[in-house]
Design a protein around this motif. Structure first.
Motif, PDB file in Angstrom:
ATOM      1  N   GLY A   1      23.806  -1.272  52.187  1.00 15.04           N
ATOM      2  CA  GLY A   1      23.723  -1.821  53.648  1.00 15.04           C
ATOM      3  C   GLY A   1      24.995  -1.779  54.430  1.00 15.04           C
ATOM      4  O   GLY A   1      25.751  -0.595  54.086  1.00 15.04           O
ATOM      5  N   ARG A   2      24.992  -2.232  55.691  1.00 11.63           N
ATOM      6  CA  ARG A   2      25.906  -1.739  56.499  1.00 11.63           C
ATOM      7  C   ARG A   2      26.494  -3.245  57.196  1.00 11.63           C
ATOM      8  O   ARG A   2      25.832  -3.921  57.359  1.00 11.63           O
ATOM      9  N   VAL A   3      27.819  -3.274  57.162  1.00  9.76           N
ATOM     10  CA  VAL A   3      28.516  -4.406  57.809  1.00  9.76           C
ATOM     11  C   VAL A   3      28.040  -4.407  59.286  1.00  9.76           C
ATOM     12  O   VAL A   3      28.159  -3.297  60.048  1.00  9.76           O
ATOM     13  N   VAL A   4      27.647  -5.567  59.707  1.00 12.52           N
ATOM     14  CA  VAL A   4      27.053  -5.873  61.011  1.00 12.52           C
ATOM     15  C   VAL A   4      28.221  -6.747  61.749  1.00 12.52           C
ATOM     16  O   VAL A   4      28.176  -6.604  63.008  1.00 12.52           O
ATOM     17  N   ARG A   5      28.867  -7.442  61.070  1.00 13.85           N
ATOM     18  CA  ARG A   5      29.798  -8.675  61.783  1.00 13.85           C
ATOM     19  C   ARG A   5      31.206  -8.792  60.749  1.00 13.85           C
ATOM     20  O   ARG A   5      30.669  -9.091  59.522  1.00 13.85           O
ATOM     21  N   CYS A   6      32.388  -8.927  61.297  1.00 10.73           N
ATOM     22  CA  CYS A   6      33.416  -9.376  60.289  1.00 10.73           C
ATOM     23  C   CYS A   6      34.272 -10.232  61.210  1.00 10.73           C
ATOM     24  O   CYS A   6      34.922  -9.944  62.441  1.00 10.73           O
ATOM     25  N   ASP A   7      34.168 -11.424  60.984  1.00  8.24           N
ATOM     26  CA  ASP A   7      34.738 -12.811  61.787  1.00  8.24           C
ATOM     27  C   ASP A   7      36.052 -13.432  60.946  1.00  8.24           C
ATOM     28  O   ASP A   7      35.667 -13.640  59.791  1.00  8.24           O
ATOM     29  N   ALA A   8      36.975 -13.636  61.555  1.00  7.04           N
ATOM     30  CA  ALA A   8      38.173 -14.322  60.995  1.00  7.04           C
ATOM     31  C   ALA A   8      37.690 -15.720  60.427  1.00  7.04           C
ATOM     32  O   ALA A   8      36.841 -16.238  61.488  1.00  7.04           O
ATOM     33  N   VAL A   9      37.869 -16.150  59.177  1.00  2.22           N
ATOM     34  CA  VAL A   9      37.724 -17.719  58.889  1.00  2.22           C
ATOM     35  C   VAL A   9      39.121 -18.547  59.269  1.00  2.22           C
ATOM     36  O   VAL A   9      40.147 -18.089  58.880  1.00  2.22           O
ATOM     37  N   ASP A  10      38.738 -19.621  59.645  1.00  2.00           N
ATOM     38  CA  ASP A  10      39.957 -20.305  59.999  1.00  2.00           C
ATOM     39  C   ASP A  10      40.648 -20.703  58.850  1.00  2.00           C
ATOM     40  O   ASP A  10      40.409 -21.153  57.740  1.00  2.00           O
ATOM     41  N   PRO A  11      42.006 -20.553  58.756  1.00  2.00           N
ATOM     42  CA  PRO A  11      42.960 -21.078  57.630  1.00  2.00           C
ATOM     43  C   PRO A  11      42.470 -22.394  57.001  1.00  2.00           C
ATOM     44  O   PRO A  11      42.745 -22.627  55.959  1.00  2.00           O
ATOM     45  N   ALA A  12      42.487 -23.394  57.847  1.00  2.00           N
ATOM     46  CA  ALA A  12      41.957 -24.682  57.327  1.00  2.00           C
ATOM     47  C   ALA A  12      40.797 -24.656  56.530  1.00  2.00           C
ATOM     48  O   ALA A  12      40.565 -25.796  55.761  1.00  2.00           O
ATOM     49  N   ASP A  13      39.749 -23.559  56.563  1.00  2.00           N
ATOM     50  CA  ASP A  13      38.411 -23.423  55.698  1.00  2.00           C
ATOM     51  C   ASP A  13      38.745 -22.472  54.792  1.00  2.00           C
ATOM     52  O   ASP A  13      37.685 -21.898  54.047  1.00  2.00           O
ATOM     53  N   GLY A  14      40.005 -22.123  54.572  1.00  2.00           N
ATOM     54  CA  GLY A  14      40.304 -21.186  53.443  1.00  2.00           C
ATOM     55  C   GLY A  14      40.739 -19.736  53.597  1.00  2.00           C
ATOM     56  O   GLY A  14      41.270 -19.295  53.049  1.00  2.00           O
ATOM     57  N   GLY A  15      40.378 -19.412  54.797  1.00  2.00           N
ATOM     58  CA  GLY A  15      40.987 -18.144  55.504  1.00  2.00           C
ATOM     59  C   GLY A  15      40.140 -17.101  55.087  1.00  2.00           C
ATOM     60  O   GLY A  15      39.194 -17.289  54.167  1.00  2.00           O
ATOM     61  N   GLY A  16      40.752 -15.867  55.291  1.00  2.00           N
ATOM     62  CA  GLY A  16      39.698 -14.874  54.947  1.00  2.00           C
ATOM     63  C   GLY A  16      38.936 -14.215  56.323  1.00  2.00           C
ATOM     64  O   GLY A  16      39.175 -14.550  57.266  1.00  2.00           O
ATOM     65  N   TRP A  17      37.708 -13.583  55.760  1.00  5.45           N
ATOM     66  CA  TRP A  17      37.027 -13.017  56.852  1.00  5.45           C
ATOM     67  C   TRP A  17      35.425 -13.173  56.294  1.00  5.45           C
ATOM     68  O   TRP A  17      35.289 -12.735  55.127  1.00  5.45           O
ATOM     69  N   ARG A  18      34.927 -13.583  57.338  1.00  2.00           N
ATOM     70  CA  ARG A  18      33.393 -13.664  56.977  1.00  2.00           C
ATOM     71  C   ARG A  18      32.710 -12.445  57.470  1.00  2.00           C
ATOM     72  O   ARG A  18      32.482 -12.104  58.502  1.00  2.00           O
ATOM     73  N   VAL A  19      31.986 -11.772  56.401  1.00  2.00           N
ATOM     74  CA  VAL A  19      31.328 -10.384  56.698  1.00  2.00           C
ATOM     75  C   VAL A  19      29.721 -10.717  56.557  1.00  2.00           C
ATOM     76  O   VAL A  19      28.999 -11.373  55.661  1.00  2.00           O
ATOM     77  N   ALA A  20      29.103 -10.320  57.623  1.00  2.00           N
ATOM     78  CA  ALA A  20      27.492 -10.189  57.208  1.00  2.00           C
ATOM     79  C   ALA A  20      27.044  -8.738  57.288  1.00  2.00           C
ATOM     80  O   ALA A  20      27.636  -7.755  57.875  1.00  2.00           O
ATOM     81  N   VAL A  21      26.134  -8.514  56.393  1.00  2.95           N
ATOM     82  CA  VAL A  21      25.599  -7.330  55.782  1.00  2.95           C
ATOM     83  C   VAL A  21      24.351  -7.082  56.368  1.00  2.95           C
ATOM     84  O   VAL A  21      23.494  -8.087  55.665  1.00  2.95           O
ATOM     85  N   ALA A  22      23.705  -6.210  56.686  1.00  7.14           N
ATOM     86  CA  ALA A  22      22.305  -5.979  56.981  1.00  7.14           C
ATOM     87  C   ALA A  22      21.811  -4.723  55.865  1.00  7.14           C
ATOM     88  O   ALA A  22      22.481  -3.936  55.798  1.00  7.14           O
ATOM     89  N   PHE A  23      20.895  -5.022  54.949  1.00  5.85           N
ATOM     90  CA  PHE A  23      20.665  -4.267  53.621  1.00  5.85           C
ATOM     91  C   PHE A  23      19.753  -3.150  54.361  1.00  5.85           C
ATOM     92  O   PHE A  23      19.096  -3.300  55.420  1.00  5.85           O
ATOM     93  N   ASP A  24      19.749  -1.997  53.951  1.00 10.28           N
ATOM     94  CA  ASP A  24      19.081  -0.853  54.181  1.00 10.28           C
ATOM     95  C   ASP A  24      17.706  -1.121  53.964  1.00 10.28           C
ATOM     96  O   ASP A  24      17.427  -1.665  52.906  1.00 10.28           O
ATOM     97  N   THR A  25      16.808  -0.712  54.695  1.00  9.30           N
ATOM     98  CA  THR A  25      15.378  -0.703  54.213  1.00  9.30           C
ATOM     99  C   THR A  25      15.091   0.106  53.173  1.00  9.30           C
ATOM    100  O   THR A  25      15.603   1.487  53.248  1.00  9.30           O
ATOM    101  N   GLU A  26      14.176   0.113  52.322  1.00  9.07           N
ATOM    102  CA  GLU A  26      13.919   0.711  51.203  1.00  9.07           C
ATOM    103  C   GLU A  26      12.550   1.473  51.698  1.00  9.07           C
ATOM    104  O   GLU A  26      11.552   1.012  52.104  1.00  9.07           O
ATOM    105  N   GLY A  27      12.565   3.051  51.161  1.00  5.08           N
ATOM    106  CA  GLY A  27      11.342   3.372  51.740  1.00  5.08           C
ATOM    107  C   GLY A  27      11.268   4.718  51.059  1.00  5.08           C
ATOM    108  O   GLY A  27      10.875   5.511  50.664  1.00  5.08           O
TER     109      GLY A  27
END
Length: 100
Positions: free
Chosen positions: A74-100
């Protein structure tokens, strides 16, 4: 106004578990904390930022040894910082490639 959740064609299942993401350009692979999963994509938390548009592979191991795990490109569509109070890091959303 219709919320993003209402516009989706496939429901996302809230999940908690380990998965692996691999950057397809370099082959580098890291463990991620999976948060949700659908037929068309997923979201997870990772400990380093990645750019939208990057091609990745996501592997979700099977919780049952009798079933095959899930592996999708797939392809990364979004990458947002996670609040350090919630553990930190980055929340990444991926859209899967269509199979065909």
């Amino acid at each position: 106004m219709i919320g993003e959740e209402d516009r989706r064609n496939h429901r996302r299942m809230q999940v908690q578990g380990e998965a692996r993401m691999t950057w397809r350009s370099s082959g580098e692979s890291v463990a991620v904390r999976l948060e949700d999963l659908s037929a068309t994509g997923c979201a997870f938390v990772i400990q380093r930022e990645t750019d939208p548009g990057v091609d990745v592979s996501v592997v979700v191991p099977s919780p049952d040894g009798r079933l095959a795990g899930l592996e999708r490109h797939g392809r990364v569509v979004r990458c947002d910082a996670v609040d350090p109070a919630d553990g930190g890091g980055w929340r990444v959303a991926v859209a899967f490639d269509t199979e065909g």
